[in-house]
Design a protein around this motif. Sequence first.
Motif, PDB file in Angstrom:
ATOM      1  N   GLY A  82     -57.098 -19.157   8.092  1.00  0.00           N
ATOM      2  CA  GLY A  82     -56.238 -17.993   8.209  1.00  0.00           C
ATOM      3  C   GLY A  82     -54.864 -18.382   8.709  1.00  0.00           C
ATOM      4  N   ASN A  85     -55.999 -15.177   4.222  1.00  0.00           N
ATOM      5  CA  ASN A  85     -56.873 -14.328   5.030  1.00  0.00           C
ATOM      6  C   ASN A  85     -57.808 -13.444   4.217  1.00  0.00           C
ATOM      7  OD1 ASN A  85     -55.344 -15.462   7.030  1.00  0.00           O
ATOM      8  ND2 ASN A  85     -54.440 -13.564   7.760  1.00  0.00           N
ATOM      9  N   SER A 145     -62.175 -12.730  11.924  1.00  0.00           N
ATOM     10  CA  SER A 145     -61.289 -11.593  11.778  1.00  0.00           C
ATOM     11  C   SER A 145     -60.469 -11.489  13.056  1.00  0.00           C
ATOM     12  CB  SER A 145     -62.084 -10.327  11.496  1.00  0.00           C
ATOM     13  OG  SER A 145     -61.226  -9.236  11.257  1.00  0.00           O
ATOM     14  N   TYR A 170     -50.259  -9.391   9.441  1.00  0.00           N
ATOM     15  CA  TYR A 170     -51.481 -10.032   9.926  1.00  0.00           C
ATOM     16  C   TYR A 170     -52.582  -8.992  10.141  1.00  0.00           C
ATOM     17  CZ  TYR A 170     -54.537 -12.917  12.873  1.00  0.00           C
ATOM     18  OH  TYR A 170     -55.609 -13.600  13.395  1.00  0.00           O
ATOM     19  N   SER A 215     -53.940  -7.719   6.882  1.00  0.00           N
ATOM     20  CA  SER A 215     -54.799  -8.718   6.228  1.00  0.00           C
ATOM     21  C   SER A 215     -56.179  -8.766   6.877  1.00  0.00           C
ATOM     22  CB  SER A 215     -54.143 -10.101   6.266  1.00  0.00           C
ATOM     23  OG  SER A 215     -54.202 -10.692   7.556  1.00  0.00           O
ATOM     24  N   LYS A 216     -56.259  -8.659   8.196  1.00  0.00           N
ATOM     25  CA  LYS A 216     -57.555  -8.711   8.867  1.00  0.00           C
ATOM     26  C   LYS A 216     -58.365  -7.437   8.617  1.00  0.00           C
ATOM     27  CE  LYS A 216     -57.335 -12.817  10.556  1.00  0.00           C
ATOM     28  NZ  LYS A 216     -58.212 -13.886  10.005  1.00  0.00           N
TER      29      LYS A 216
END
Length: 228
Positions: free
Chosen positions: A80, A104, A134, A151, A154-155
């Motif tokens: 990631g 990710n 995650s 970010y 994406s998680k």
Amino acid sequence: MAHTTLILGASRGIGLELARQSLAAGERVIATARDDAGLERLRALGCQPLRLDVTDPASTSGLAWQLDGERIDTAWYVAGVMCSRADAAQPPTREAFDRVMHANVLGAMQVIPQVAPLVEASRAPGGGRFGFFSSVMGQIGTVGGSGAWLYRVSKAALNMAVASARHSYPKATFVCFHPGWVQTDMGGAQAPVKPTDSAAGLRAALAATKLVDSGAFLNYDGTRMGGW
């Protein structure tokens, strides 16, 4: 036959520490890195190294043939990235979006169909397990910059991808983890959690899960996180 662990993204940080602890536990470790330096670190450690760059779909699509014939008892998707931080919330650049989402989210979505059947074929007690890194940030909407915004998006997307994909592989346990704020190149020296403690907790927490836990979101110490 030795327990086989696959670590996707193991050239440094928590991934490398997972590799160290897995080897120390007597497991056979297959681990990936995207460059020669990372591959050499893994080889010197005693892993079976594989070249993989999850930011490159062409690289990720070739994983299956490298794992042909394997039974994976434990798999980790560690890989990631986080793009540079900006002072104020604004749309991320296309370049930043592509890099973060490839690593990710798209990387995981390409890896799952190639690795999950091998995890389902595990003969380990309790079956095979697939853990994904995650972040609790995937649950938070307030942001202070485009890097954090991207970010977190994406998680959150990774959480949904894992929760959705697990239904296609009912013989494997899928778990998303928040590894903690760890003292790595991303977390920095001010982070409160050591890589050794995070990796040890993650390994114990995943090993304790059962098929009924598939789709869970856990902290590295095994406690349940809230809905993503």
